[in-house]
Enzyme design. Structure first.
Site, PDB file in Angstrom:
ATOM      1  CB  SER A 157     -19.180   1.565 -31.943  1.00 51.81           C
ATOM      2  OG  SER A 157     -18.118   1.307 -31.096  1.00 51.81           O
ATOM      3  NE  ARG A 227     -17.820   9.446 -22.062  1.00 56.89           N
ATOM      4  CZ  ARG A 227     -18.545   8.869 -22.990  1.00 56.89           C
ATOM      5  NH1 ARG A 227     -18.452   7.573 -23.185  1.00 56.89           N
ATOM      6  NH2 ARG A 227     -19.353   9.571 -23.743  1.00 56.89           N
ATOM      7  CG  ASP A 322     -12.868   4.390 -36.033  1.00 57.30           C
ATOM      8  OD1 ASP A 322     -12.186   4.312 -34.996  1.00 57.30           O
ATOM      9  OD2 ASP A 322     -13.974   3.854 -36.173  1.00 57.30           O
ATOM     10  CG  HIS A 355     -15.056   4.911 -32.692  1.00 54.87           C
ATOM     11  ND1 HIS A 355     -15.203   3.887 -33.597  1.00 54.87           N
ATOM     12  CD2 HIS A 355     -15.871   4.609 -31.646  1.00 54.87           C
ATOM     13  CE1 HIS A 355     -16.059   2.999 -33.110  1.00 54.87           C
ATOM     14  NE2 HIS A 355     -16.484   3.408 -31.937  1.00 54.87           N
TER      15      HIS A 355
END
Lengths: 382, 200
Positions: A157, A227, A322, A355
């Site tokens: 990432s 979050r 992803d 992901h």
């Protein structure tokens, strides 16, 4: 921690803080007079310092990538699945360096550190850091450790972006760059998600323009929302479906708006836990670093022109489900590498976890990653 | 090294930039990298083969010729484009040949000959689709969906103005035998063609 240490764990590890006194000029034009980096290392550096591997962390990551800090730890470091004896990044062969990046909130100099000019925490005055800034600070860390050239720089990432940036900024200082579940730049949709996260934080009344520490408070609700929305983008529809489905916490609908579905409860729990442990200013900084990353920008938006500076070899891995950084984004990167005549290998790993799959040890993922790294080790006689 | 790979190797100059379509476990590219200082990529879809390529330091790209094509490669960006034992398994062999010669100065193709006498005999005697050691599938599950004969291939090249620079015919053990040179379309099992659109 389990009853006894698993045989493929690096075991108990202790972070160290390294102070850098030479000023670092940043992309934004400001200068950090001095800074600390918190670092963990696993394995042993060989005599000619050729077996070092740098681990670059993602958005909410830190230096604790593998092993345990104390026998009471419930969980090992965040990438313990891939770092350890016999694992893809084999600590019997490699000397592994993992740090908390500048601007972080796990001990390296960042918004929570004291600003020497004011004697108070930097807070919102901490300069915006870019991926290139991180790479410069990591190069100084390499100097400090006596490492002229990394055997590999590895990251998933946002960490993959750092590995890519390394290949362009310090082409002679790494032999391999491993770019996992990453992208050469964010899409409008990616930036949009980041902006929702930032707005959630900055619109929390407890944010106080980033000076929440002065008010003895934390923007918990904002950080929790940030979050929660982020977390959704890390999972896949299928993995959420399998984990939670439409399961309710109780038997029947309550015809209200409190938490009723398991998925709501899970997200809220994740968000709350995160809001207690992560710094809001760091979250803003990390998402901005993501937004700004675009190595093609200085080359007329031509990524393969940018990549012509690279001298290392590349491994690029993507994951089928992803949707944050899709396989198509990795392929875009790989195609630019092919056009630039870089030596690159690429695989799309079939995995259901979205992901987050880069943190989960599926057999094909660890086989391919491990095969590549074993060959890196052979190359440097590790 | 397999004889067909040894023959191919002779046709590749030192330092060539090579693309291997369906590179398998990377044996040929590995050899070309070490012995001929060649560079380049292999394309493959089998996960185990991809892992083996990575372990031996062959640059391998996971890419499916049928569904993804070769659009991500630039015109004339390779000296040689190889395809061993895969032409008969792609959806449009004619288009793959065009693409090979768009990307490379030269192409090298190997494929099994469906006019090999044993296959003719099998079909004539039993009236069933031939199965052999080289073609160990049933008609309904075979990946070899475009089997052809040497004559068919050469006719296609002629129609497409593709020039055949070399042709070597080998048997099932990849041996070059005088008999198969005598009457290739009847006695040859596998052919290795070196093709181009360019003049020398």
């Amino acid at each position: 921690m389990p009853e006894s240490l698993p045989p493929d764990s690096v075991g108990l590890v202790t972070p160290q803080t390294i102070a850098f006194e030479e000023p670092l000029t940043l992309a934004c034009g400001q200068t950090l007079g001095r800074y600390d980096l918190v670092v963990e290392t696993y394995g042993t550096l060989n005599a000619d310092a050729s077996n070092a591997v740098l681990i670059c962390h993602a958005l909410s990551g830190h230096h604790h990538a593998a092993g345990y800090h104390s026998p009471e730890d419930r969980k090992p470091g965040w990438w313990d699945s891939c770092i350890g004896p016999g694992k893809p990044i084999d600590t019997n062969r490699f000397f592994v360096v993992s740090l908390n990046n500048l601007g972080g909130c796990n001990g390296s100099t960042g918004p929570m550190s004291i600003n020497p000019d004011t004697g108070r925490p930097y807070g919102p005055d901490f300069p915006v850091i870019t991926v290139a800034d991180w790479v410069h600070s990591q190069a100084r860390l390499a100097d400090h450790l006596g490492i002229t050239q990394w055997a590999a720089v590895v990251g998933g990432s946002l960490g993959g972006m750092q590995a890519l940036q390394w290949s362009l900024t310090y082409p002679d200082r790494l032999r391999h760059a491993v770019v996992i579940a990453s992208t050469p730049r964010l899409t409008a949709q990616n930036i949009a998600f980041n902006e929702v996260a930032r707005k959630a934080i900055t619109s929390d009344p407890d944010f106080h323009n980033g000076r929440y520490h002065d008010y003895g408070t934390l923007p918990r609700r904002g950080l929790m929302l940030a979050r929660m929305v982020g977390h959704i983008t890390y999972l896949s529809d299928a993995s959420m479906g399998e984990k939670f489905g439409r399961e309710l916490r109780d038997q029947a609908f309550k015809f209200g708006y409190d938490v009723e579905f398991q998925v709501e409860s899970y997200l809220q729990y994740q968000g709350e836990r995160f809001s207690e442990s992560f710094d809001a200013n760091t979250y803003l900084l990390m998402t901005r670093a993501l937004d700004y990353f675009d190595p093609a920008y200085d080359f007329d938006n031509n990524l393969s022109e940018a990549l012509k500076q690279a001298r290392c070899e590349f491994l690029v891995l993507s994951f089928s489900t992803d949707w944050r950084f899709t396989p198509a984004r990795s392929e875009e990167l790989v195609n630019a590498m092919i056009a630039a005549r870089c030596k690159v290998s690429y695989a799309e790993i079939d995995a259901p976890w979205g992901h987050d799959a880069f943190l989960i040890p599926t057999p094909r993922y660890t086989d391919a990653f491990g095969a590549y790294m074993s060959r890196v080790a052979r190359e440097v006689n590790a | 090294m397999r004889t067909d790979l040894a023959i191919i190797e002779q046709w590749i100059q030192s330092g060539s930039h090579v693309l291997d379509l369906g590179c398998g476990d990377g044996t040929l590219l590995d050899y070309l990298q070490r012995e001929k200082q060649a560079s380049g990529f292999g394309l493959e879809i089998n996960p185990d083969h991809i892992t083996t390529c990575m372990a031996r330091g062959v640059a391998v790209i996971e890419q499916n010729l049928d569904t993804q094509g070769l659009q991500n490669f630039e015109d004339q960006s390779f000296d040689v484009v190889l395809m061993t034992q895969a032409l008969q398994a792609v959806r449009r062999p004619d288009r793959v040949l065009d693409e090979m010669l768009r990307l490379g100065r030269e192409g090298i193709v190997t494929f099994p000959n469906f006019a090999y006498w044993r296959l003719r005999w099998y079909l004539m005697r039993r009236g069933r689709m031939p199965e052999s050691e080289a073609l160990p599938y049933r008609w309904y599950n075979t990946p070899n969906i475009h089997l052809c004969t040497f004559k068919d291939f050469e006719a296609l090249c002629h129609r497409k103005n593709i020039r055949i620079k070399n042709r070597t015919v080998v048997d099932g053990q990849h041996q070059d035998r005088w008999l198969s040179r005598l009457w290739p379309n009847m006695l040859g099992q596998i052919a290795i063609y070196r093709i181009t659109r360019q003049e020398d």
